[in-house]
Design an enzyme around this catalytic site. Structure first.
Site, PDB file in Angstrom:
ATOM      1  CD  GLN A   4      -2.966  -0.968   0.077  1.00  5.63           C
ATOM      2  OE1 GLN A   4      -3.071   0.057  -0.587  1.00  5.63           O
ATOM      3  NE2 GLN A   4      -3.694  -2.023  -0.170  1.00  5.63           N
ATOM      4  CD  GLU A  54      -1.009 -12.151  -4.486  1.00  9.20           C
ATOM      5  OE1 GLU A  54      -0.655 -11.989  -5.669  1.00  9.20           O
ATOM      6  OE2 GLU A  54      -1.782 -11.382  -3.897  1.00  9.20           O
ATOM      7  CG  ASP A 100      -6.168  -4.429  -1.556  1.00  8.87           C
ATOM      8  OD1 ASP A 100      -6.544  -3.671  -2.480  1.00  8.87           O
ATOM      9  OD2 ASP A 100      -5.181  -4.185  -0.851  1.00  8.87           O
ATOM     10  CB  CYS A 127      -6.454   1.477  -5.852  1.00 15.28           C
ATOM     11  SG  CYS A 127      -6.105   0.274  -7.130  1.00 15.28           S
TER      12      CYS A 127
END
Length: 177
Positions: A4, A54, A100, A127
């Site tokens: 981040q 992931e 995310d 984002c």
């Protein structure tokens, strides 16, 4: 690996996600796009079991290392694309989901699969507000019946990219009974 953008807000960002999951039972958490474990490490202490997904091999290696001191065998790390993992996770029935994704948001068909998991709470960090809105429309409303599946209980903008036009948005969703 990815991190981040504003370390001064890391604690606040984590707190907002943890607080957003506050109403969820603490049995199973599924985290999608887990990276090196920014959320995984802390949240895994709160849940009996965690599945962290992931696709980047180096990030999952870092995640496994980061979990060594806190895991206690409660975290399963899966190195695979989220879309593929969602096909395998549909029967798991998590209490909470944290995701995310990258700026492009969820891949085609993935938002429907996230909704189908049936989690009591979802924390979606994005984002890109446009891709967040696109994905939330699918997660929150059944496209076949237009019936609500989730409601947004909190939406917060976080300035992780100071002095740029970019903003991080956190949506906390609660399943409609």
């Amino acid at each position: 690996g990815f991190s981040q953008g504003n370390p001064l807000l890391f604690d606040e960002l984590y707190r907002l996600v943890e607080e957003g999951l506050g109403g969820a039972k603490r049995e199973l958490l599924i985290e999608l796009f887990a990276g090196a474990g920014f959320f995984t490490v802390g949240l895994s202490r709160l849940f009996e079991r965690t599945i962290a997904v992931e696709s980047d091999k180096r990030a999952t290696e870092d995640l496994a290392r980061n979990l060594e001191v806190v895991d206690g065998g409660r975290v399963q790390v899966r190195c695979e694309r989220v879309e593929n993992a969602l096909n395998k996770l549909k029967a798991k029935r998590p209490n909470a989901v944290v995701l995310d994704p990258p700026r492009a948001g969820l891949a085609r068909g993935a938002a429907e699969k996230v909704a189908a998991l049936g989690a009591g709470r979802i924390a979606y960090l994005s984002c890109d507000p446009a891709t967040l809105a696109r994905d939330l429309k699918i997660i929150c409303t059944d496209p076949k019946t237009s019936a609500p599946r989730y409601r947004i209980v909190r939406l917060v903008g976080i300035d992780l990219f100071p002095q740029t036009p970019h903003v991080e948005a956190l949506a906390i969703l609660e399943r409609v009974a």
